[in-house]
Design an enzyme around this catalytic site. Structure first.
Site, short mmCIF file in Angstrom:
data_model
loop_
_atom_site.label_atom_id
_atom_site.label_comp_id
_atom_site.label_asym_id
_atom_site.label_seq_id
_atom_site.Cartn_x
_atom_site.Cartn_y
_atom_site.Cartn_z
N GLU A 18 -9.11 25.16 3.79
CA GLU A 18 -8.70 23.88 3.20
C GLU A 18 -9.85 23.20 2.48
O GLU A 18 -10.96 23.70 2.41
CB GLU A 18 -8.17 22.94 4.30
CG GLU A 18 -6.81 23.32 4.85
CD GLU A 18 -6.10 22.14 5.48
OE1 GLU A 18 -6.59 20.99 5.36
OE2 GLU A 18 -5.04 22.35 6.09
N ASN A 103 -9.67 15.50 10.50
CA ASN A 103 -8.96 16.37 9.58
C ASN A 103 -9.47 16.07 8.17
O ASN A 103 -10.68 16.15 7.93
CB ASN A 103 -7.45 16.22 9.70
CG ASN A 103 -6.71 17.37 9.05
OD1 ASN A 103 -7.02 18.52 9.34
ND2 ASN A 103 -5.74 17.10 8.20
N ASN A 152 -4.01 13.45 5.69
CA ASN A 152 -4.24 14.51 4.71
C ASN A 152 -4.51 13.89 3.35
O ASN A 152 -5.16 12.86 3.25
CB ASN A 152 -3.06 15.49 4.70
CG ASN A 152 -3.40 16.76 5.45
OD1 ASN A 152 -4.47 17.35 5.26
ND2 ASN A 152 -2.52 17.20 6.33
N ASP A 202 0.44 18.17 2.25
CA ASP A 202 -0.90 18.42 2.81
C ASP A 202 -1.95 17.89 1.85
O ASP A 202 -2.06 16.71 1.62
CB ASP A 202 -1.04 19.93 3.08
CG ASP A 202 -2.13 20.26 4.08
OD1 ASP A 202 -3.23 19.68 3.97
OD2 ASP A 202 -1.91 21.10 4.96
#
Length: 236
Positions: A18, A103, A152, A202
């Protein structure tokens, strides 16, 4: 069917790859492997990848003005010296929530870091245990949002008056009024609600025309959204 051609240029196999960040000055692509606990840096000139192993899951890595990177590792914001391959803790959050981790994170145009936490088993948890934080250059921390599932994609309009933000399990792309002088948020509104089969929203970015590109986890596509109208197009 879309006419967009997709080519794989980085062959690294990641457990959860990611957070791509293109570094124009060096012609390098920075990205992370969350579960693999690695920060990767790919050179377009040499087609080589150099990696740094982290001590915990890594949610994001972004360039730092003074050199190196800032990354979210576990529940810590760390400074990464790429030359020495060392990471130094700068800020820790949520000491009372050992099941949480950082995250996604992104830097606003003024140099402030926005970074969100989530529970490691967020998709099965019954509560919203995460938060969205703002970290200033003096390392002071402000909680912008609480009751978050999975922070996100984030990005700002060119006039810096709007922040687009995704909490993945809410299945929506939201917009906030953004105070560029303080980083504070207000007036949350849904810009786009995911349709059945599109997956979870996302990562996200804004293009030069002010439209959103959203990667859909478990949806096998990227959707292109006009935030002014809520219309979307998808690319497989």
């Amino acid at each position: 069917m879309s006419s967009v051609q997709v080519e794989s240029v980085v062959k690294e196999h990641a457990l959860i790859g990611e957070g791509p960040v293109w570094e124009e000055s060096d012609q390098t692509l920075l990205f992370i492997d969350i579960a693999g606990q690695k920060i990767h840096r790919w050179s377009a000139a040499t087609n080589q990848i150099h990696s740094l192993k982290t001590d915990d899951t890594v949610g994001f890595a972004v360039p730092r003005r003074s050199g190196g990177y800032v990354a979210g590792v576990g529940r810590s914001i760390v400074a990464v010296d790429w030359t020495t391959q060392k990471a130094t803790s700068l800020v820790n959050v949520e000491e009372d929530k050992p099941e949480n981790r950082f995250n996604d994170g992104k830097v606003d145009p003024m140099g402030r870091l926005l970074a969100g936490t989530m529970r490691k088993d967020a998709q099965t948890a019954q509560v919203k245990p995460g938060s969205l934080y703002l970290v200033n250059s003096d390392l002071s921390v402000t909680k912008l949002l609480s009751q978050v599932d999975i922070s996100n994609g984030m990005d700002w309009t060119q006039d810096l008056k709007t922040l687009f933000y995704i909490d993945s399990l809410s299945l929506s792309v939201d917009a906030f009024n953004y105070d560029s002088s303080t980083g504070h948020l207000g007036n949350r509104q849904v810009v786009y609600r995911m349709a059945e089969g599109e997956g979870l929203p996302d990562g996200m970015t804004l293009d030069a025309g002010g439209r959103l590109w959203v990667a859909c986890y478990n949806g096998g596509r990227v959707i292109h959204i006009d935030p002014a109208t809520g219309q979307s197009y998808w690319f497989c």
